[in-house]
Design an enzyme around this catalytic site. Structure first.
Site, PDB file in Angstrom:
ATOM      1  N   TRP A  72       0.867  -1.184   0.000  1.00 51.14           N
ATOM      2  CA  TRP A  72       0.000   0.000   0.000  1.00 51.14           C
ATOM      3  C   TRP A  72       0.897   1.225   0.000  1.00 51.14           C
ATOM      4  O   TRP A  72       1.864   1.304   0.762  1.00 51.14           O
ATOM      5  CB  TRP A  72      -0.895   0.039   1.245  1.00 51.14           C
ATOM      6  CG  TRP A  72      -1.555   1.380   1.421  1.00 51.14           C
ATOM      7  CD1 TRP A  72      -2.634   1.861   0.727  1.00 51.14           C
ATOM      8  CD2 TRP A  72      -1.150   2.432   2.310  1.00 51.14           C
ATOM      9  NE1 TRP A  72      -2.923   3.155   1.132  1.00 51.14           N
ATOM     10  CE2 TRP A  72      -2.031   3.523   2.099  1.00 51.14           C
ATOM     11  CE3 TRP A  72      -0.127   2.562   3.249  1.00 51.14           C
ATOM     12  CZ2 TRP A  72      -1.925   4.722   2.816  1.00 51.14           C
ATOM     13  CZ3 TRP A  72      -0.011   3.762   3.961  1.00 51.14           C
ATOM     14  CH2 TRP A  72      -0.907   4.814   3.742  1.00 51.14           C
ATOM     15  N   HIS A 102      -8.516  -6.310   5.118  1.00 49.78           N
ATOM     16  CA  HIS A 102      -8.149  -5.589   6.322  1.00 49.78           C
ATOM     17  C   HIS A 102      -9.466  -5.209   7.002  1.00 49.78           C
ATOM     18  O   HIS A 102     -10.186  -4.334   6.518  1.00 49.78           O
ATOM     19  CB  HIS A 102      -7.336  -4.335   6.009  1.00 49.78           C
ATOM     20  CG  HIS A 102      -5.865  -4.582   5.981  1.00 49.78           C
ATOM     21  ND1 HIS A 102      -4.953  -3.595   5.712  1.00 49.78           N
ATOM     22  CD2 HIS A 102      -5.142  -5.708   6.224  1.00 49.78           C
ATOM     23  CE1 HIS A 102      -3.728  -4.102   5.773  1.00 49.78           C
ATOM     24  NE2 HIS A 102      -3.828  -5.382   6.081  1.00 49.78           N
ATOM     25  N   GLU A 154      -3.201  -2.978  -2.232  1.00 51.97           N
ATOM     26  CA  GLU A 154      -4.306  -2.373  -1.469  1.00 51.97           C
ATOM     27  C   GLU A 154      -4.591  -0.945  -1.929  1.00 51.97           C
ATOM     28  O   GLU A 154      -3.681  -0.113  -1.995  1.00 51.97           O
ATOM     29  CB  GLU A 154      -3.947  -2.382   0.014  1.00 51.97           C
ATOM     30  CG  GLU A 154      -4.967  -1.697   0.908  1.00 51.97           C
ATOM     31  CD  GLU A 154      -4.509  -1.639   2.358  1.00 51.97           C
ATOM     32  OE1 GLU A 154      -5.302  -1.197   3.211  1.00 51.97           O
ATOM     33  OE2 GLU A 154      -3.353  -2.026   2.651  1.00 51.97           O
ATOM     34  N   HIS A 186     -11.393   1.922   3.250  1.00 50.30           N
ATOM     35  CA  HIS A 186     -10.730   2.587   2.137  1.00 50.30           C
ATOM     36  C   HIS A 186     -11.634   2.933   0.963  1.00 50.30           C
ATOM     37  O   HIS A 186     -11.151   3.084  -0.161  1.00 50.30           O
ATOM     38  CB  HIS A 186      -9.558   1.722   1.651  1.00 50.30           C
ATOM     39  CG  HIS A 186      -8.363   1.793   2.550  1.00 50.30           C
ATOM     40  ND1 HIS A 186      -7.108   1.363   2.168  1.00 50.30           N
ATOM     41  CD2 HIS A 186      -8.217   2.260   3.818  1.00 50.30           C
ATOM     42  CE1 HIS A 186      -6.260   1.549   3.159  1.00 50.30           C
ATOM     43  NE2 HIS A 186      -6.905   2.088   4.179  1.00 50.30           N
ATOM     44  N   ASP A 201      -6.719  -4.073  10.808  1.00 49.40           N
ATOM     45  CA  ASP A 201      -6.000  -2.813  10.644  1.00 49.40           C
ATOM     46  C   ASP A 201      -6.738  -1.711  11.397  1.00 49.40           C
ATOM     47  O   ASP A 201      -7.731  -1.171  10.923  1.00 49.40           O
ATOM     48  CB  ASP A 201      -5.879  -2.449   9.154  1.00 49.40           C
ATOM     49  CG  ASP A 201      -5.049  -1.189   8.937  1.00 49.40           C
ATOM     50  OD1 ASP A 201      -4.491  -0.676   9.923  1.00 49.40           O
ATOM     51  OD2 ASP A 201      -4.959  -0.727   7.791  1.00 49.40           O
ATOM     52  N   LYS A 214      -6.840   2.812  -1.678  1.00 50.00           N
ATOM     53  CA  LYS A 214      -7.365   3.725  -0.656  1.00 50.00           C
ATOM     54  C   LYS A 214      -8.054   4.894  -1.346  1.00 50.00           C
ATOM     55  O   LYS A 214      -7.639   5.322  -2.424  1.00 50.00           O
ATOM     56  CB  LYS A 214      -6.249   4.230   0.256  1.00 50.00           C
ATOM     57  CG  LYS A 214      -6.753   4.972   1.495  1.00 50.00           C
ATOM     58  CD  LYS A 214      -5.623   5.227   2.486  1.00 50.00           C
ATOM     59  CE  LYS A 214      -6.168   5.898   3.742  1.00 50.00           C
ATOM     60  NZ  LYS A 214      -5.120   6.098   4.773  1.00 50.00           N
ATOM     61  N   ASP A 247     -11.566   6.889   6.751  1.00 47.06           N
ATOM     62  CA  ASP A 247     -10.703   5.769   7.109  1.00 47.06           C
ATOM     63  C   ASP A 247      -9.989   6.069   8.427  1.00 47.06           C
ATOM     64  O   ASP A 247      -8.802   6.359   8.465  1.00 47.06           O
ATOM     65  CB  ASP A 247      -9.676   5.520   6.001  1.00 47.06           C
ATOM     66  CG  ASP A 247      -8.708   4.411   6.363  1.00 47.06           C
ATOM     67  OD1 ASP A 247      -9.144   3.438   6.994  1.00 47.06           O
ATOM     68  OD2 ASP A 247      -7.526   4.541   6.030  1.00 47.06           O
ATOM     69  N   ASP A 283      -9.631  -3.082   2.207  1.00 51.52           N
ATOM     70  CA  ASP A 283      -9.701  -2.552   3.566  1.00 51.52           C
ATOM     71  C   ASP A 283     -11.076  -1.938   3.778  1.00 51.52           C
ATOM     72  O   ASP A 283     -11.554  -1.156   2.957  1.00 51.52           O
ATOM     73  CB  ASP A 283      -8.611  -1.495   3.761  1.00 51.52           C
ATOM     74  CG  ASP A 283      -8.526  -0.983   5.180  1.00 51.52           C
ATOM     75  OD1 ASP A 283      -9.535  -0.436   5.679  1.00 51.52           O
ATOM     76  OD2 ASP A 283      -7.450  -1.097   5.799  1.00 51.52           O
ATOM     77  N   ASP A 324      -9.794   4.013  11.086  1.00 51.69           N
ATOM     78  CA  ASP A 324      -9.159   2.837  11.685  1.00 51.69           C
ATOM     79  C   ASP A 324      -9.498   2.664  13.161  1.00 51.69           C
ATOM     80  O   ASP A 324      -8.610   2.514  14.002  1.00 51.69           O
ATOM     81  CB  ASP A 324      -7.639   2.894  11.495  1.00 51.69           C
ATOM     82  CG  ASP A 324      -7.230   2.622  10.055  1.00 51.69           C
ATOM     83  OD1 ASP A 324      -7.650   1.593   9.516  1.00 51.69           O
ATOM     84  OD2 ASP A 324      -6.502   3.440   9.483  1.00 51.69           O
TER      85      ASP A 324
END
Length: 419
Positions: free
Chosen positions: A186, A287, A227, A263, A327, A229, A295, A260, A297
């Protein structure tokens, strides 16, 4: 919690599930076989050990200053050990390149397998698999918001070399541990405001990846994943590695696409993408995270999307093809508790999916019996999956229910407060 009570409630819950055609023992067996890749970067707020005194870059931000952050590999492994002791089953650790454990003064374009030997020794002792990630951030060569897509060839070459070396390390991890190491690429490259030329950076990124992946490595040891985003801090308007870029790149280059949960656009969910991508890709990697408006997390909780992700994997028989990683990073709360909550919730959501009468539901849908489909899916919401989960914890010799939290608080008092 009383052991006999846990067993008794498990037996009653099993009976109720059996009435709907669910084999609980089979569900527990599949749950036990599924390894979650727990991410190392929750333990130190994504700082790593190669940029002492540096700050986060690459559109990432960790907020909070809860006591006890791991300051070195030894402390990080100590914290990971504690977290894993409170989680049922056998799992993997997802390791970033910037967590190299060495006394040498090295840079990201100089890392070698030997700099991760201590991690391998630990993994062998604990019987833990290791996944890997190149670290395209937290570094002076992250320039002008770009790495692999930077117009300066010197910058690109630095990161290309880092990518190549990361692949060799991932291959080493897989070979040493006898378990494939998923190596996730990523990059945070992007722009804060609207660009004029969106194509050229993507062309540079594509060519840089082609150079990184030029050498074929043994897929029994390592599998490359890529990955996407949507945006990051400082790259709000344009991200080079968009979903469309990585979808095209991954499928055309036979690379596993990692999705993810944070993302994508705020109204997008990865659960709805899993079945589509599974048609065209041999492997999937996830993820599992929790975005709040972006995002961000956050620690994984038992929300609707987490449960829907696991249902999609189970209902479509994709469990053997899907690598599940986590993640998130939260420095406002106890970091060990964050790990335990996140992994256990991911396992709980998977268990709930495994306890669905999938064959019965698919048969009803195939016969357009939408009444039965609705009745069964609603009835399942009331069944006592937690009694099955508690039994799973019991037979795996980890704390049942909230008992694990007392161990975390004791660890905080005895260990974290003394750092």
């Amino acid at each position: 919690m009383d052991t006999e009570k846990v067993k008794s409630r498990y037996q009653e819950a099993s009976r109720r599930y059996k009435e709907l055609g669910v084999d609980v023992e089979q569900a527990l067996e599949k749950l036990a076989q599924t390894k979650i890749s727990m991410h190392c970067w929750q333990g130190d707020d994504v700082l790593g050990f190669m940029n002492e005194g540096g700050e986060l870059s690459g559109g990432i931000m960790s907020t909070g200053d809860y006591l006890g952050r791991a300051r070195n590999p030894k402390e990080l492994r100590q914290d990971i050990d504690k977290a894993l002791s409170l989680i049922p089953g056998h799992h993997k650790l997802n390791l970033h390149a910037m967590y190299a454990d060495t006394d040498e003064k090295i840079d990201l374009n100089e890392i070698e397998p030997k700099h991760f030997e201590k991690w391998v020794d630990w993994a062998k002792e604990k019987q833990v698999g290791l996944d890997f990630n190149p670290s395209f951030f937290n570094h002076d060569m992250f320039k002008d918001g770009f790495t692999l897509a930077h117009p300066d060839k010197e910058v690109r070459d630095f990161w290309i070399e880092h990518g190549k070396r990361s692949r060799k390390i991932a291959e080493y991890l897989g070979r040493e541990l006898g378990e494939v190491s998923f190596n996730n690429f990523w990059v945070p490259d992007g722009m804060k405001d609207n660009p004029i030329d969106r194509l050229s950076p993507r062309k540079r990124l594509m060519e840089a990846y082609d150079e990184i992946f030029e050498e074929d490595l043994n897929p029994e040891y390592t599998i490359d994943t890529v990955e996407s985003k949507l945006f990051g801090i400082g790259a709000e308007a344009y991200t080079v590695g968009s979903h469309e870029f990585y979808m095209g790149y991954g499928l055309s280059r036979n690379k596993t696409i990692l999705m993810d949960a944070g993302h994508y656009h705020p109204t997008e969910v990865i659960s709805n993408k899993i079945s589509a991508l599974a048609l065209f890709s041999e492997h999937l990697m996830l993820h599992v995270s929790r975005p709040i408006r972006w995002d961000s997390d956050h620690v994984v909780i038992m929300d609707d999307e987490l449960q829907e992700i696991m249902r999609e994997i189970v209902r479509n028989e994709l469990l053997d093809r899907t690598a599940i990683g986590l993640d998130f990073f939260d420095a406002t709360i106890n970091r060990i508790a964050a790990w335990v909550v996140g992994v256990r919730n991911t396992q709980k959501a998977l268990l709930k999916a495994l306890l669905d009468p999938v064959a019965e539901l698919k048969d009803a849908e195939a016969n357009f019996d939408f009444t039965k489909r609705l009745v069964y899916t609603e009835e399942m919401k009331d069944l006592p999956y937690s009694d099955i989960w508690n039994y799973f914890c019991l037979i795996n010799d980890v704390p049942v229910g909230i008992e694990w939290y007392e161990e975390v608080k004791a660890y905080e008092k005895d260990v974290l407060m003394n750092r």
